[in-house]
Design a protein around this motif. Structure first.
Motif, PDB file in Angstrom:
ATOM      1  N   LEU A 266       0.831  -1.206   0.000  1.00 41.89           N
ATOM      2  CA  LEU A 266       0.000   0.000   0.000  1.00 41.89           C
ATOM      3  C   LEU A 266       0.868   1.259   0.000  1.00 41.89           C
ATOM      4  N   PHE A 267       1.983   1.186   0.699  1.00 45.60           N
ATOM      5  CA  PHE A 267       2.898   2.331   0.795  1.00 45.60           C
ATOM      6  C   PHE A 267       3.580   2.607  -0.559  1.00 45.60           C
ATOM      7  N   ASP A 268       4.055   1.540  -1.226  1.00 45.52           N
ATOM      8  CA  ASP A 268       4.810   1.687  -2.472  1.00 45.52           C
ATOM      9  C   ASP A 268       3.930   1.922  -3.691  1.00 45.52           C
ATOM     10  N   VAL A 269       2.860   1.143  -3.817  1.00 43.22           N
ATOM     11  CA  VAL A 269       2.048   1.157  -5.034  1.00 43.22           C
ATOM     12  C   VAL A 269       0.955   2.218  -4.982  1.00 43.22           C
ATOM     13  N   HIS A 270       0.296   2.341  -3.847  1.00 42.69           N
ATOM     14  CA  HIS A 270      -0.841   3.276  -3.743  1.00 42.69           C
ATOM     15  C   HIS A 270      -0.486   4.539  -2.960  1.00 42.69           C
ATOM     16  N   CYS A 330      -5.222 -13.139  -7.718  1.00 48.48           N
ATOM     17  CA  CYS A 330      -4.664 -12.873  -9.055  1.00 48.48           C
ATOM     18  C   CYS A 330      -5.182 -11.558  -9.640  1.00 48.48           C
ATOM     19  N   ALA A 331      -6.369 -11.131  -9.196  1.00 55.54           N
ATOM     20  CA  ALA A 331      -6.958  -9.900  -9.719  1.00 55.54           C
ATOM     21  C   ALA A 331      -6.398  -8.641  -9.059  1.00 55.54           C
ATOM     22  N   VAL A 332      -5.773  -8.787  -7.877  1.00 60.04           N
ATOM     23  CA  VAL A 332      -5.305  -7.615  -7.120  1.00 60.04           C
ATOM     24  C   VAL A 332      -4.394  -6.698  -7.935  1.00 60.04           C
ATOM     25  N   GLY A 337      -6.724   1.859  -8.408  1.00 57.75           N
ATOM     26  CA  GLY A 337      -7.486   2.553  -7.381  1.00 57.75           C
ATOM     27  C   GLY A 337      -7.401   1.870  -6.037  1.00 57.75           C
ATOM     28  N   LEU A 338      -7.328   2.677  -4.993  1.00 58.85           N
ATOM     29  CA  LEU A 338      -7.167   2.152  -3.636  1.00 58.85           C
ATOM     30  C   LEU A 338      -8.409   1.424  -3.154  1.00 58.85           C
ATOM     31  N   ALA A 339      -9.605   1.947  -3.468  1.00 61.90           N
ATOM     32  CA  ALA A 339     -10.848   1.361  -2.966  1.00 61.90           C
ATOM     33  C   ALA A 339     -11.051  -0.065  -3.472  1.00 61.90           C
ATOM     34  N   GLY A 402      10.434  -4.271 -10.006  1.00 55.93           N
ATOM     35  CA  GLY A 402       9.823  -3.015  -9.599  1.00 55.93           C
ATOM     36  C   GLY A 402       8.313  -3.100  -9.517  1.00 55.93           C
ATOM     37  N   SER A 403       7.783  -4.325  -9.448  1.00 54.47           N
ATOM     38  CA  SER A 403       6.332  -4.540  -9.432  1.00 54.47           C
ATOM     39  C   SER A 403       5.982  -5.723  -8.530  1.00 54.47           C
ATOM     40  N   TYR A 404       4.769  -5.643  -7.937  1.00 53.33           N
ATOM     41  CA  TYR A 404       4.272  -6.730  -7.105  1.00 53.33           C
ATOM     42  C   TYR A 404       3.390  -7.714  -7.879  1.00 53.33           C
TER      43      TYR A 404
END
Length: 440
Positions: A266-270, A330-332, A337-339, A402-404
């Motif tokens: 959440l810190f890195d991506v959003h 797998c959809a995450v 968007g954060l919501a 560089g990606s989750y």
């Protein structure tokens, strides 16, 4: 004869005092403390990385060393619990892991962090096998799924409570205070548990009616491994045990990724701020709490209505939730968007938590009463020994790409394989009798 049996069953159901559920609350609190002591690393990670120059891979490595020591100690801890009793082993474990937590706040080098995380894993290993064993003789079989769902929800209450509580402590006192405070809480709880807890046959707070109700369906008295006709090593010869080992590995793989990296994701991506993380990082774990408790309640309803047996109810629930978890996880990384991300993370932890609760309860159905802790610990060993690789693998993927995305998608696919293991491999309970396999 039938009328007498019906009357005998109805009377305990209407008893006023249900002290066995008070025992579950104590197990729940102990489990929350256990997971606070694991989750504090994920909360402290951003500040630790900033102050000590640690990488994402090194944070993942700390999670891996904890998981390896935790997994390896499952095997002796299950035997120790079945041999020396739940109260003695659990109390020693509480003091051990609380001390390791306090030490974490006092060290400065990576090698020292690794050492204290290993000590933490050793101390925390007996916690959940102890709870499974206690549940097996404090509850009749049809209630064990719900009781287990309640105390296993502690593994979600801990991370849910951790962000707002521990972020506040960290902002106010610094990240080292997280480890000092949670460690002291554990020692205080250990003292309270020693004073409070007694086995059902020795408890003066348990009414005669409730004790008879518990005994009517296989509970009531703690049985040691000394009374078993099966050798401990022979447990690995049973198909159902291997199904539980493999199935829990699939579950814990994605579980460890969430436990170690959810706040950091959440810190890195959003781009969630440290103060906002105190709220947002706790939301998905609320789904885990619901999944744990509702999953256990659902299996109880299925058995109460005579739809299926306790074992089949848990196997079916695990299989359905494993497939659902795979799809959601797998959809995450595919949504924006954060919501919507928080919604999917909440659903994912709901399904995964329903799996873990039913899997722990399944140990009481598969194992003989004298070996519940051993079978539960062996299942947990499989989960955490294999799942120990997931934090460091995920960290390496993130550092390299560089990606989750790949970490989540691969984790989701592995989680889905739990359905195959629990439905097609786990079948029959272990009979407490000597077979040719046990002798050879």
């Amino acid at each position: 004869m039938e009328a007498r049996i019906e009357t005998k069953q109805e009377k305990p159901l209407n008893i006023g005092r249900k002290f066995r559920w008070t025992v579950v609350i104590w197990l729940l609190i102990g489990g929350i403390i256990n997971y606070l002591d694991r989750a504090n690393l994920s909360i402290a990670a951003p500040e630790m990385m900033k102050e000590l120059g640690l990488s994402v891979t090194e944070i993942g490595l700390l999670g891996t060393f904890f998981s390896w020591s935790y997994a390896l100690m499952q095997l002796p801890s299950g035997w120790l619990i079945d041999r020396f009793g739940t109260k003695k082993v659990y109390t020693i474990a509480l003091i051990w892991w609380s001390g390791a937590t306090i030490l974490t706040g006092a060290v400065h080098k990576m090698s020292s962090f690794i050492a204290v995380r290993i000590l933490l894993g050793v101390g925390e290993a007996p916690c959940f096998p102890t709870m499974a064993k206690i549940t097996s003789y404090w509850f009749p079989k049809k209630e064990r799924g719900l009781a287990t769902g309640i105390w296993d929800s502690s593994s979600k209450w801990g991370p849910a409570i951790a962000p707002p509580l521990l972020v506040f402590i960290m902002v106010t006192f610094g990240w080292r205070a997280l480890f000092y405070i949670t460690g002291v809480i554990g020692i205080i709880f250990a003292i309270g548990f020693v004073i409070f807890y007694k086995n059902p046959e020795k408890s003066q707070k348990l009414s005669k009616e409730e004790f008879e109700y518990i005994k009517s369906e296989g509970g009531g008295v703690e049985q040691g491994i000394q009374s078993s006709k099966i050798k401990w090593g022979s447990l690995f010869k049973y198909r159902s045990v291997w199904g539980m080992i493999l199935g829990f590995f699939c579950t814990i793989w994605i579980w460890n990724i969430f436990l170690v990296f959810l706040p950091l994701y959440l810190f890195d991506v959003h781009h969630v701020s440290l103060k906002e993380m105190g709220i947002y990082a706790g939301i998905p774990w609320l789904g885990g709490i619901f999944g744990n408790i509702f999953g256990g309640y659902l299996t109880k309803i299925l058995v109460d209505k005579g739809i299926t047996t306790p074992i089949k109810a848990k196997r079916a629930l695990i299989s359905i939730c494993a497939i659902s978890a795979a799809i959601v996880v797998c959809a995450v990384p595919l949504v924006k968007g954060l919501a919507i991300t928080l919604t999917l993370l909440t659903l994912a932890l709901c399904f995964i938590s329903a799996i873990t609760g039913s899997a722990w309860a399944l140990a009481g159905d598969i194992a003989p009463p004298s070996m519940v802790a051993s079978v539960g610990a062996i299942q947990n060993f499989g989960g955490y020994f294999g799942g120990a690789f997931s934090p460091v693998v995920a960290g390496m993927i993130v550092d390299a790409t560089g990606s989750y995305s790949l970490a989540f998608i691969s984790g989701g696919l592995i989680a889905g394989c739990a359905a195959i293991c629990y439905w097609f491999i786990v079948k029959n309970p272990i009979q407490n009798s000597v077979t040719k396999e046990d002798i050879n």
